[in-house]
Design an enzyme around this catalytic site. Sequence first.
Site, PDB file in Angstrom:
ATOM      1  CG  HIS A  44      -8.880  -5.760 -55.828  1.00  0.00           C
ATOM      2  ND1 HIS A  44     -10.012  -6.373 -56.313  1.00  0.00           N
ATOM      3  CD2 HIS A  44      -8.085  -6.759 -55.366  1.00  0.00           C
ATOM      4  CE1 HIS A  44      -9.912  -7.688 -56.147  1.00  0.00           C
ATOM      5  NE2 HIS A  44      -8.755  -7.942 -55.578  1.00  0.00           N
ATOM      6  CD  GLU A 147      -5.126 -13.475 -53.665  1.00  0.00           C
ATOM      7  OE1 GLU A 147      -5.547 -12.609 -52.882  1.00  0.00           O
ATOM      8  OE2 GLU A 147      -4.807 -13.217 -54.843  1.00  0.00           O
ATOM      9  CG  ASP A 173      -9.218 -12.606 -52.242  1.00  0.00           C
ATOM     10  OD1 ASP A 173     -10.418 -12.330 -52.109  1.00  0.00           O
ATOM     11  OD2 ASP A 173      -8.478 -12.017 -53.041  1.00  0.00           O
TER      12      ASP A 173
END
Length: 254
Positions: A44, A147, A173
């Site tokens: 990310h 997640e 998430d």
Amino acid sequence: MATFRKSCIERQPLIGTFAAIPHPVAIEVVAQAGPDFLCIDWEHSQIGRERIEDLIRAADIHRVPAIVRVPGHAPEQIAAVLDAGASGVLVPRVSTAEQAKAVVMATRYPPIGERGVGPGRAAGYGYRIPDYLSKANDELVLAIQVETAEGLANIAEIAAVDGVDVIFVGPGDLSVSIGALGPQGKSRLDDAIRTITTTALVAGRSVGIFRPSTDDIAQWSATGISFFLLASDTMFLGAAVAEKTADARAKATK
């Protein structure tokens, strides 16, 4: 740094942070601040594959273990960062025991796994392959992120997979996946985190979690979580600038 996996497995309290700034200077500044480890975020951030080795090298200078959050489950991505000298990997979106077994295979050398032997930085560019092979399975950390709603439902089977060191909870998430967004979903999210934590601990795994601040570290530590990723270099930078700017502005007001 050779004892990092031992510290993880023994559930010693470990505090790290995500590294999202794609420059070695940022790694060195954060490493000198005293975290127990860093997690370079390849998933990310704007960090590219060609930059990861430089970032790991910068962490090595200050003797701070650097693991890498890879973008997915691909064996070649896992091998690339381990060959570059990472102390381990954090693998996202592991939702089934089969996926957990696959990342174990990609992370560990035979007879435990199927990782291929390469002449990368970790093995002295080919000059220290036997030495690296003799210790890699014992020293490299494998953390997997649970997640998703599917991962929550399968947590007992996931936690039972040998070769996994840390079950890492991704609250952001997870909250989206189970429909527990915002303040109204906090109780449901907390229950899910406790379920993952308890199940993983019973199976003999260590448990980690991301926290954006220190506000509830004590709360989650009391549940048995010992591996914390606190915010990120970008979050710390923004918070520090905001705090000091507001303080200076208040003092400069006439």
